[in-house]
Design an enzyme around this catalytic site. Structure first.
Site, short mmCIF file in Angstrom:
data_model
loop_
_atom_site.label_atom_id
_atom_site.label_comp_id
_atom_site.label_asym_id
_atom_site.label_seq_id
_atom_site.Cartn_x
_atom_site.Cartn_y
_atom_site.Cartn_z
N LEU A 155 0.88 -1.23 0.01
CA LEU A 155 -0.03 0.18 0.14
C LEU A 155 0.78 1.05 0.08
O LEU A 155 2.03 1.29 0.86
CB LEU A 155 -1.09 0.03 1.39
CG LEU A 155 -2.04 -0.96 1.37
CD1 LEU A 155 -1.82 -2.44 1.31
CD2 LEU A 155 -2.95 -0.32 2.53
N CYS A 156 0.58 2.29 -1.00
CA CYS A 156 1.06 3.51 -0.97
C CYS A 156 2.49 3.64 -0.79
O CYS A 156 3.32 2.85 -1.83
CB CYS A 156 0.50 4.35 0.35
SG CYS A 156 0.62 6.27 -0.13
N SER A 157 3.12 4.02 0.21
CA SER A 157 4.63 3.98 0.40
C SER A 157 5.24 2.76 0.25
O SER A 157 6.44 2.59 -0.18
CB SER A 157 5.20 4.99 1.29
OG SER A 157 4.66 4.60 2.75
N GLY A 208 4.14 0.25 -1.43
CA GLY A 208 4.17 -0.13 -2.89
C GLY A 208 5.30 0.30 -3.55
O GLY A 208 6.13 -0.41 -4.35
#
Length: 585
Positions: free
Chosen positions: A322-324, A326
């Site tokens: 997820l997000c950072s 990723g």
């Protein structure tokens, strides 16, 4: 929906659409996603302070005033129209009304009370003239974005709905409570102002209990390093998929955004679908960990892979990041590809993750070398970027929703904020090491992941085209942090087959999207052309949550059904989920 411009010259022609009544930028989600701050901007402003952005650079202000000075006739015309509209307002003949989605003036008193109606219409008229004058100045795209950003925040702050003696909700609460609401509101204001992040509290700190109301899916910590704890969730099905799933949460907040209240937990849903689930719970770092950077966190994911293999006997894993998280996972997969070990991964999911920052707009316009240097130097001296500073920046990304809405509720009405699990998680902030802060900014500002070899991970050049693992990419149509078009461009960087899912709502709500919500939908298409507009035109809307779609996709890449392995863990003293790192303050 237009793809964010990648050519600065092209940006000159792009102006935000306007609401017919107030003249403020349109609030349609697909438009809002085009004029937002990205992770790079957030990390810079979190170190320097977001309120710096309320004052435009002196050069921008000078060019704005100069541009208008060269058009005295236009300015006179706008001023005259504003004067005539104000005269109509004073006479009670104005037809100005707020947009249908403008909740600030939803109370009937704003239209029924002559004084309040005039106050509201005066604000709307002034705001409309402000946007018109910015249009008339016809600045280059950078100055235009800077002025618009400042104007938006100032116009929103000066709305009459924020004034205690004007807002009818404030007056009604004071009358109903005999003035107690004002005292309670003042107390809440003083408490919030005295402690970071110095914005209105969005949820009471005792609204939920981690490990009971939230992060309560049964499991145990099976491995721990100074960087993370690895949680293995207890299977609830007779058989499980052979290939385990490792979830890599953001490094900015705690992991339990994936394990919120029962019935709203991604982890709970995945376990119930027969997936083996392991979770990385990052440590909340402090000044001792200042040097931890991208390589540190990439190595942590490798360590998690090794621990999962020892625990389950499976030589392969799948990822959902997820997000950072990723960003780090994609870079690690490029490292595995470079050293010939990519076959250890069968599938990868990237949720609200931006790998390509090649967009103009507010981010590029407001960024400058001085800001970046000041931001990284400040976190270097302290050893970390404070989570409260990040929370403050996130709030000012959407001031009407995340600041002024709670200003009215908490202070003007003296009411406690409503309890909401996502906002409780959002307030449970973590720090970011100075090293990771520096590395993220360098990767984002240089857009390094779009150029093979420009970035490295664990000594290997990062070439995302060599990552041939099938990917499942999700984005939110109203995401103010990671615009869906930017998330979509990952399909053009990564190798392998891609499935792109466009969920409803914003950055977090697009993820926390459990089955059973009749309003939930997502969009999906059979292929991923280079242009996100082309993808959107061919996408079909599917009723319901994307979670079952993901578990079905993942199941096809997770091997056979097998009995749940007996996992003993590697700790001397067993620790139940959610572990210990999640409680670090």
């Amino acid at each position: 929906m237009a793809q964010p411009a990648t050519d600065p010259n092209a940006q000159q022609e792009k102006k935000p659409a306007k609401d017919d009544a107030a003249g403020r930028p349109a609030e349609a989600p697909e438009e809002a996603a085009e004029a937002v701050m990205g992770l790079d901007m957030v990390l810079v402003d979190a170190a320097r302070g977001p309120l710096r952005r309320l004052v435009p650079p002196a050069g921008t202000a000078f060019r704005f005033v100069s541009a208008l000075a060269r058009q005295p006739g236009t300015v006179a015309g706008r001023t005259g129209e504003l004067a005539r509209e104000l005269a109509r307002i004073a006479a009670g003949n104005s037809e100005l009304a707020p947009g249908k989605k403008d909740k600030r003036f939803a109370d009937p008193a704003w239209s029924g009370n002559p004084f309040l109606r005039r106050a509201m219409q005066t604000h709307l008229a002034t705001a409309r003239t402000t946007w018109e004058l910015i249009e008339d100045a016809d600045l280059d795209w950078q100055d235009d974005e800077r002025i618009r950003f400042t104007a938006t925040n100032l116009v929103d702050a000066l709305a009459p709905s924020n004034i205690p003696v004007v807002n009818p909700l404030s007056l009604k609460a004071a009358i109903d409570t005999g003035g107690k609401s004002a005292l309670k509101g003042l107390g809440r204001f003083v408490r919030d102002l005295s402690n970071p992040p110095r914005v209105p509290t969005m949820v009471d700190p005792d609204a939920f209990t981690v490990g009971e109301d939230l992060a309560s899916t049964p499991g145990a910590v099976v491995f721990r390093t100074p960087v993370f704890e690895l949680i293995r969730y207890t299977p609830t099905t007779e058989t499980v998929r052979e290939v385990p799933l490792i979830m890599v949460p953001p490094t900015i907040n705690k992991f339990y955004v994936t394990d919120l209240a029962p019935g709203r937990s991604m982890v709970e849903h995945y376990v119930a679908s027969g997936q083996q689930v392991f979770m990385m719970s990052w440590r909340n770092p402090d000044e001792r960990h200042a040097e931890w950077g991208l390589d540190t966190y990439g190595q942590a994911i490798l360590d998690a892979m090794d621990a999962v293999e020892r625990a389950t006997g499976s030589s392969k894993v799948a990822f959902q990041a997820l997000c950072s998280g990723g960003i780090i996972t994609a870079m690690l997969l490029a490292h595995l590809a470079a050293i010939g070990q990519q076959d250890r991964v069968t599938a990868a999911s990237y949720a609200v993750t931006v790998l390509d920052w090649s967009r103009a707009g507010t981010v590029t316009a407001l960024m400058d070398e001085e800001s970046v240097n000041a931001a990284t130097e400040k976190s270097r001296k302290k050893g970390y970027l404070d989570g409260a500073q990040l929370a403050e920046v996130f709030a000012w990304l959407r001031p009407n929703d995340l600041v002024w809405n709670y200003w009215v509720n908490n202070y003007l009405q003296g009411k406690p904020p409503p309890n909401f699990d996502i906002l409780f998680w959002n307030a449970d902030t973590t720090r970011m090491t100075a090293g990771l802060h520096r590395d993220f900014i360098e990767v984002a500002l240089g857009n390094q992941l779009t150029e093979p070899g420009k970035a490295t991970m664990l000594g290997s050049p990062v070439d995302l085209s060599k990552v041939t693992v099938d990917s499942y990419i999700t984005a939110g149509i109203a995401d103010h942090l990671c615009p869906w078009q930017a998330c979509y461009r990952s399909t053009q960087l990564l190798g392998g087959d891609h499935r792109f899912i466009l969920s409803t709502s914003g950055h977090i709500a697009s993820l926390v999207n459990p089955p059973g919500n009749p309003k939930s939908t997502f969009q999906v298409a059979g292929d991923t052309p280079s242009d996100p507009d082309a993808w959107l035109k061919q996408a079909e809307t599917v009723q319901g949550s994307w979670w079952p779609d993901f578990t079905a996709w993942l199941g096809e890449r997770s091997g056979d059904q097998v009995p749940p392995p007996n996992v003993a863990g590697e700790l001397d003293q067993p620790v139940d989920a959610p572990g210990t790192y999640v409680f670090d303050k």
